[in-house]
Scaffold this active site. Structure first.
Site, short mmCIF file in Angstrom:
data_model
loop_
_atom_site.label_atom_id
_atom_site.label_comp_id
_atom_site.label_asym_id
_atom_site.label_seq_id
_atom_site.Cartn_x
_atom_site.Cartn_y
_atom_site.Cartn_z
CB CYS A 31 -1.05 0.29 1.19
SG CYS A 31 -1.80 1.89 1.14
CB CYS B 72 0.60 1.86 3.99
SG CYS B 72 -1.19 1.01 3.95
#
Length: 144
Positions: free
Chosen positions: A68, A71
């Protein structure tokens, strides 16, 4: 004297320490490592409930995955925010790729998602990447 329960970020044992405005030193009674370590810890199925259920301070959990982009972008901000809350909040991360069974009960639909737990219960949730300042503001609402 009033005390609080703190789960050691190193050995995951619960410690009872006196409540103070600030701490110069606080070591785990079991492993002797510092309880003032603010580096976010990685939670696993073996340690998740220990931290959520046994900590008297808010536990701020970042649900994330290595693939991600947002993230990974938020990770330094999460660490920066964590450094501002020694023994006031415990910052932790759950890798949803590796431990999807930890995210499933909370209905995580998008990552990153930060959930704040207090007294074993979810008290706040925010999805999407946040700056360090935004994380500090979010956590500050649940201190004290």
């Amino acid at each position: 004297m009033s005390t609080i329960h703190i789960v050691c970020p190193h050995c995951h044992k619960t410690n009872r320490i006196p409540v103070k405005e600030s701490y110069n030193k606080a070591n785990c009674g079991h492993c002797r490592q510092s309880l003032l370590d603010t580096h976010p810890i990685e939670l696993t199925p073996q340690t998740f409930n220990t931290h959520i259920q046994n900590s008297d301070i808010p536990v701020v959990v970042d649900f994330w995955a290595p693939w991600c982009g947002p993230c990974r972008m938020m990770a330094p901000a999460f660490e920066e925010a964590a450094a501002q809350f020694p023994l006031k909040a415990q910052f932790a991360k759950v890798n949803t790729e590796e431990y999807g069974q930890l995210a499933a009960p909370f209905g995580i639909r998008g990552i990153p998602t930060i959930i704040i737990f207090k007294n074993g219960q979810e008290v706040d949730r925010v999805s999407g990447a946040l700056s360090a300042g935004q994380i500090v503001q979010l956590v500050s609402r649940h201190i004290g």
